[in-house]
Write a protein that holds these residues in place. Structure first.
Motif, PDB file in Angstrom:
ATOM      1  N   GLU A 257       0.657  -1.121   0.139  1.00 50.01           N
ATOM      2  CA  GLU A 257      -0.141   0.063  -0.265  1.00 50.01           C
ATOM      3  C   GLU A 257       0.848   0.983  -0.090  1.00 50.01           C
ATOM      4  O   GLU A 257       0.719   2.581  -0.380  1.00 50.01           O
TER       5      GLU A 257
ATOM      6  N   GLN B 273       3.393   1.511  -1.178  1.00 54.50           N
ATOM      7  CA  GLN B 273       4.482   1.834  -3.071  1.00 54.50           C
ATOM      8  C   GLN B 273       2.970   2.125  -3.684  1.00 54.50           C
ATOM      9  O   GLN B 273       3.621   3.374  -4.443  1.00 54.50           O
ATOM     10  N   THR B 274       2.190   2.035  -3.578  1.00 50.51           N
ATOM     11  CA  THR B 274       1.076   3.126  -4.611  1.00 50.51           C
ATOM     12  C   THR B 274       1.026   4.154  -3.623  1.00 50.51           C
ATOM     13  O   THR B 274      -0.102   4.923  -4.728  1.00 50.51           O
TER      14      THR B 274
END
Length: 135
Positions: free
Chosen positions: A118, A120-121
C-alpha cells in the motif's frame, strides 16, 4: 513517526524489555546510524519483515511519503551501523538492495506486512529495501 518511535521506546523501557520486541508479527529492531551531516549517533525503531542468518531487511517506506526517511539517508552516507535486537547490539553493514535483490525480497516483505505494498502505491518514489548484514 517521531511520536510513534518515542512511545515504542517508552514501552520497551517501562516493561524492562519484556514488551515491544515484536510488532505485527515482525521483530522490532533499534537501528543506530551516524548522522550524514552532523556525525551524531542517531537511532530509530524499525521492524524487520525479513530476517535470519545474520541478515536484517528494512523497508525505507516512511509510510508511503515522497521523501526517503532520514535513517535511510544516514545509512547511504554511513553504511556501517548497529542494531539492537532484544537488548543485544550487533554491528552491521548496510546496502540498498539492487533490482534483483529487491525483486526476490519484495514478495516476502509484503507477505510479512501487506501495508508495504500500500505504501508503494502512495508514492512515485521507488521505496528502497535495505539489507543489513552482521559484521
Amino acid at each position: 513517526m517521531k511520536l510513534m518511535n518515542g512511545v515504542h521506546r517508552a514501552v520497551l523501557a517501562i516493561s524492562g524489555g519484556r514488551l515491544g520486541w515484536t510488532l505485527g508479527g515482525m521483530p522490532s529492531v533499534e537501528l543506530h546510524t551516524t548522522g550524514r551531516v552532523s556525525g551524531i549517533r542517531r537511532s530509530t525503531m524499525l521492524t524487520a519483515p525479513v530476517h535470519g542468518n545474520g541478515r536484517w531487511v528494512f523497508v525505507a517506506s516512511k509510510g508511503g511519503d515522497d521523501r526517503d526517511p532520514l535513517w535511510y539517508r544516514n545509512l547511504v552516507a554511513h553504511p556501517d551501523a548497529a542494531i539492537t535486537v532484544r537488548g543485544r547490539t550487533l554491528n552491521v553493514h548496510a546496502h540498498t538492495a539492487d533490482t534483483a535483490e529487491k525483486a526476490e525480497l519484495w514478495p516476502q516483505i509484503v507477505a510479512a506486512n501487506s501495508r508495504y505494498a500500500e505504501y508503494q502505491t502512495k508514492t512515485t518514489r521507488d521505496i528502497p529495501v535495505v539489507i543489513c548484514d552482521e559484521r
